[in-house]
Design an enzyme around this catalytic site. Sequence first.
Site, PDB file in Angstrom:
ATOM      1  N   HIS A 195    -131.736  27.334 111.762  1.00 26.66           N
ATOM      2  CA  HIS A 195    -131.624  25.730 112.413  1.00 26.66           C
ATOM      3  C   HIS A 195    -131.396  24.493 112.447  1.00 26.66           C
ATOM      4  CE1 HIS A 195    -133.384  22.894 108.766  1.00 26.66           C
ATOM      5  NE2 HIS A 195    -132.441  23.034 108.672  1.00 26.66           N
ATOM      6  N   LYS A 238    -133.389  22.165  96.397  1.00 22.74           N
ATOM      7  CA  LYS A 238    -134.644  22.213  97.371  1.00 22.74           C
ATOM      8  C   LYS A 238    -134.599  24.055  97.177  1.00 22.74           C
ATOM      9  CE  LYS A 238    -137.020  18.342  99.511  1.00 22.74           C
ATOM     10  NZ  LYS A 238    -137.301  17.482 100.796  1.00 22.74           N
ATOM     11  N   GLU A 275    -126.555  18.695 110.640  1.00 22.53           N
ATOM     12  CA  GLU A 275    -127.135  17.972 109.471  1.00 22.53           C
ATOM     13  C   GLU A 275    -125.673  16.976 108.813  1.00 22.53           C
ATOM     14  OE1 GLU A 275    -129.171  18.864 108.215  1.00 22.53           O
ATOM     15  OE2 GLU A 275    -130.194  20.907 108.066  1.00 22.53           O
ATOM     16  N   GLU A 281    -138.561  12.837  95.600  1.00 23.55           N
ATOM     17  CA  GLU A 281    -138.696  13.124  96.958  1.00 23.55           C
ATOM     18  C   GLU A 281    -140.172  12.493  97.453  1.00 23.55           C
ATOM     19  OE1 GLU A 281    -137.997  15.856 100.739  1.00 23.55           O
ATOM     20  OE2 GLU A 281    -139.918  15.067 102.402  1.00 23.55           O
ATOM     21  N   ARG A 338    -136.191  10.263  99.461  1.00 19.73           N
ATOM     22  CA  ARG A 338    -135.681  11.410  99.851  1.00 19.73           C
ATOM     23  C   ARG A 338    -135.620  12.020 100.672  1.00 19.73           C
ATOM     24  NH1 ARG A 338    -134.181  16.818  95.761  1.00 19.73           N
ATOM     25  NH2 ARG A 338    -133.044  17.615  97.888  1.00 19.73           N
ATOM     26  N   ARG A 362    -138.933  32.511  83.963  1.00 18.78           N
ATOM     27  CA  ARG A 362    -139.822  30.305  83.605  1.00 18.78           C
ATOM     28  C   ARG A 362    -137.941  29.743  84.613  1.00 18.78           C
ATOM     29  NH1 ARG A 362    -143.421  32.003  80.246  1.00 18.78           N
ATOM     30  NH2 ARG A 362    -145.526  32.541  81.290  1.00 18.78           N
ATOM     31  N   HIS A 404    -136.319  16.506 111.175  1.00 16.87           N
ATOM     32  CA  HIS A 404    -136.743  17.674 110.671  1.00 16.87           C
ATOM     33  C   HIS A 404    -137.782  18.596 111.191  1.00 16.87           C
ATOM     34  CE1 HIS A 404    -132.905  18.026 108.686  1.00 16.87           C
ATOM     35  NE2 HIS A 404    -132.666  19.049 108.023  1.00 16.87           N
ATOM     36  N   ASN A 447    -135.235  13.727 105.809  1.00 13.30           N
ATOM     37  CA  ASN A 447    -135.732  14.912 106.600  1.00 13.30           C
ATOM     38  C   ASN A 447    -135.267  14.353 108.318  1.00 13.30           C
ATOM     39  OD1 ASN A 447    -136.735  16.724 104.561  1.00 13.30           O
ATOM     40  ND2 ASN A 447    -138.470  15.012 104.258  1.00 13.30           N
ATOM     41  N   LYS A 494    -125.518  12.322  99.176  1.00 15.73           N
ATOM     42  CA  LYS A 494    -126.719  13.541  99.829  1.00 15.73           C
ATOM     43  C   LYS A 494    -126.929  13.756  98.056  1.00 15.73           C
ATOM     44  CE  LYS A 494    -129.858  17.356  99.852  1.00 15.73           C
ATOM     45  NZ  LYS A 494    -130.181  18.807 100.811  1.00 15.73           N
ATOM     46  N   HIS A 550    -138.041  21.549 111.695  1.00 17.33           N
ATOM     47  CA  HIS A 550    -139.285  22.979 111.868  1.00 17.33           C
ATOM     48  C   HIS A 550    -140.245  22.761 112.050  1.00 17.33           C
ATOM     49  CE1 HIS A 550    -137.848  21.175 107.338  1.00 17.33           C
ATOM     50  NE2 HIS A 550    -137.311  22.284 108.410  1.00 17.33           N
TER      51      HIS A 550
HETATM   52  N1  LIG Z   1    -132.196  23.792 100.567  1.00 17.37           N
HETATM   53  C1  LIG Z   1    -132.267  22.811 101.379  1.00 17.37           C
HETATM   54  O1  LIG Z   1    -131.948  21.294 100.876  1.00 17.37           O
HETATM   55  C2  LIG Z   1    -132.094  22.982 102.864  1.00 17.37           C
HETATM   56  C3  LIG Z   1    -131.176  22.074 104.231  1.00 17.37           C
HETATM   57  C4  LIG Z   1    -130.700  22.534 105.079  1.00 17.37           C
HETATM   58  C5  LIG Z   1    -131.007  23.535 105.253  1.00 17.37           C
HETATM   59  N2  LIG Z   1    -131.564  24.336 104.299  1.00 17.37           N
HETATM   60  C6  LIG Z   1    -131.952  25.575 104.909  1.00 17.37           C
HETATM   61  O2  LIG Z   1    -131.536  26.640 104.687  1.00 17.37           O
HETATM   62  C7  LIG Z   1    -130.693  27.353 105.762  1.00 17.37           C
HETATM   63  C8  LIG Z   1    -129.752  27.265 106.551  1.00 17.37           C
HETATM   64  O3  LIG Z   1    -128.674  28.130 106.278  1.00 17.37           O
HETATM   65  P1  LIG Z   1    -127.739  27.896 106.992  1.00 17.37           P
HETATM   66  O4  LIG Z   1    -127.098  27.663 108.722  1.00 17.37           O
HETATM   67  O5  LIG Z   1    -127.185  27.785 106.198  1.00 17.37           O
HETATM   68  O6  LIG Z   1    -127.504  29.791 107.590  1.00 17.37           O
HETATM   69  P2  LIG Z   1    -127.550  31.332 107.439  1.00 17.37           P
HETATM   70  O7  LIG Z   1    -127.537  31.031 105.456  1.00 17.37           O
HETATM   71  O8  LIG Z   1    -128.695  32.669 108.105  1.00 17.37           O
HETATM   72  O9  LIG Z   1    -126.194  31.526 107.815  1.00 17.37           O
HETATM   73  C9  LIG Z   1    -125.871  32.212 109.078  1.00 17.37           C
HETATM   74  C10 LIG Z   1    -125.174  33.381 109.656  1.00 17.37           C
HETATM   75  O10 LIG Z   1    -123.846  33.299 108.631  1.00 17.37           O
HETATM   76  C11 LIG Z   1    -123.277  34.494 108.491  1.00 17.37           C
HETATM   77  N3  LIG Z   1    -122.839  33.415 107.595  1.00 17.37           N
HETATM   78  C12 LIG Z   1    -122.513  33.029 106.827  1.00 17.37           C
HETATM   79  N4  LIG Z   1    -121.897  33.063 105.897  1.00 17.37           N
HETATM   80  C13 LIG Z   1    -120.529  33.145 106.657  1.00 17.37           C
HETATM   81  C14 LIG Z   1    -119.124  33.182 106.657  1.00 17.37           C
HETATM   82  N5  LIG Z   1    -118.564  32.447 105.644  1.00 17.37           N
HETATM   83  N6  LIG Z   1    -118.753  33.830 107.267  1.00 17.37           N
HETATM   84  C15 LIG Z   1    -119.434  34.603 107.812  1.00 17.37           C
HETATM   85  N7  LIG Z   1    -120.164  34.916 108.470  1.00 17.37           N
HETATM   86  C16 LIG Z   1    -121.348  33.809 107.548  1.00 17.37           C
HETATM   87  C17 LIG Z   1    -124.565  34.582 107.557  1.00 17.37           C
HETATM   88  O11 LIG Z   1    -124.608  35.812 107.627  1.00 17.37           O
HETATM   89  C18 LIG Z   1    -126.034  34.409 109.135  1.00 17.37           C
HETATM   90  O12 LIG Z   1    -125.515  35.514 109.491  1.00 17.37           O
HETATM   91  C19 LIG Z   1    -132.275  27.160 107.078  1.00 17.37           C
HETATM   92  O13 LIG Z   1    -133.624  27.673 105.880  1.00 17.37           O
HETATM   93  C20 LIG Z   1    -132.824  26.156 106.326  1.00 17.37           C
HETATM   94  O14 LIG Z   1    -134.462  25.793 106.571  1.00 17.37           O
HETATM   95  C21 LIG Z   1    -132.200  23.997 103.151  1.00 17.37           C
HETATM   96 ZN   LIG Z   2    -131.438  20.869 107.409  1.00 17.05          ZN
END
Ligand SMILES: NC(=O)c1ccc[n+]([C@@H]2O[C@H](COP(=O)([O-])OP(=O)(O)OC[C@H]3O[C@@H](n4cnc5c(N)ncnc54)[C@H](O)[C@@H]3O)[C@@H](O)[C@H]2O)c1
Ligand SMILES: [Zn+2]
Length: 366
Positions: free
Chosen positions: A265, A143, A185, A237, A241, A121, A248, A245, A227, A252
């Site tokens: 993304h 999130k 972003e 949100e 907040r 939990r 998005h 989006n 942020k 999405h």
């Molecule tokens: N929680 C939130 O508020 C929020 C906000 C925006 C996006 N997201 C989510 O984030 C996700 C996308 O995240 P991302 O763009 O970081 O992608 P990711 O985590 O898939 O990373 C991208 C790629 O780069 C590699 N990688 C990561 N760091 C590295 C480094 N330092 N050196 C070499 N390779 C590296 C990873 O293994 C992967 O293959 C989506 O699912 C999106 O929905 C969430």
């Molecule tokens: Zn995003």
Amino acid sequence: MRTVKVPLGNRSYDIKIGSGQLSRLGDGCARLKLGERCAIITDTNVGRRYAKPAYNSLLKAGFNPCLVTVPAGETAKSLRSVQACYDRLAAHRLERKSFIVALGGGVVGDPAGFVAATYLRGIHFVQVPTTLLAHVDSSVGGKVGVNLSAGKNLVGAFYQPRLVLCDLNVLDTLPPREFRAGIAEVIKYGIIYDADLFARLERDLPKLLQRETKTMTEVIARCCQIKADVVGQDETESGLRAILNFGHTVGHALEAISSYNRFLHGEAISIGQIVAAKLSHTLSDLSAKDLGRIVDLFQRAGLPTTAQLTPRQRVKLIAAMRLDKKVSDGEIKFVLARRIGKVGWGQRVSLASIHKTLANIARDRS
Ligand SMILES: NC(=O)c1ccc[n+]([C@@H]2O[C@H](COP(=O)([O-])OP(=O)(O)OC[C@H]3O[C@@H](n4cnc5c(N)ncnc54)[C@H](O)[C@@H]3O)[C@@H](O)[C@H]2O)c1
Ligand SMILES: [Zn+2]
């Protein structure tokens, strides 16, 4: 080094931005007086490079870490990998005071945070983001969650980390396509909140693309500050907040209809922001000049601004948008820009306008 505070009363936390933060992970966790047992959750790409320094830093500070590695890529942001993580935490006997370190991009941070929110939990968690996108966005604000095949982030929670450590050095190994995706972003923050940031990006984009330390530190800190401001005012949100989006709803849906493997993304939300900006010009106050500046900046950053969708794909896209959490009572609500630096949220947009704009961007050539 820069510190940004996320102001959430007794759940407030620091985001530390600078070179060498990874080696300070153990000390940072020790200062928070977290329990001895912990788990580092990472993916195959990141783990190969950075699990060892993270592990050693925790060990040196007196913690007892285990390492959990999930496959890299958006398809791994699933309940299946969450289940695998739970099993590993149980095997390492994590308890209520234990904690999780999410070491990776958003694809690691989102499910690792969800595991932290739900295991026993809720146990503590610390974010060590390793992509530009995670530095400026996904690691901040709480999130957490996973995708279903029906749509992005359909299962999740609001659950804040105790600390976020953004180490600029780890961005050195990030592939260029991933770095550019993070810039989508960054540009978003300029459009939704900060005209000065947008103008700075127009000026300093080459330095940012070259990953110049000073520019990266200042830009990342500004994005985190925005942020933090937004999340500090509206954590769950209920209003403001929603501006985060911007772009998005379409983004999405694009990810969902392409099974999360055609667009990153950041690329999907780049196209989504172009659609939102065009709708803002036709339905809200965004001037043709500001629309042109927006399209231009995304193009200069090497991000996609058009999508060649067939009429059938457009229908699928609209259907996917209906499933998005931002859709209520069958109406599609959009964040629309009034000008660069100022947006409004909750604006109802008709399906016909969306269809028309999607058809238009399919014809555009960048
Ligand atoms: N929680 C939130 O508020 C929020 C906000 C925006 C996006 N997201 C989510 O984030 C996700 C996308 O995240 P991302 O763009 O970081 O992608 P990711 O985590 O898939 O990373 C991208 C790629 O780069 C590699 N990688 C990561 N760091 C590295 C480094 N330092 N050196 C070499 N390779 C590296 C990873 O293994 C992967 O293959 C989506 O699912 C999106 O929905 C969430
Ligand atoms: Zn995003």
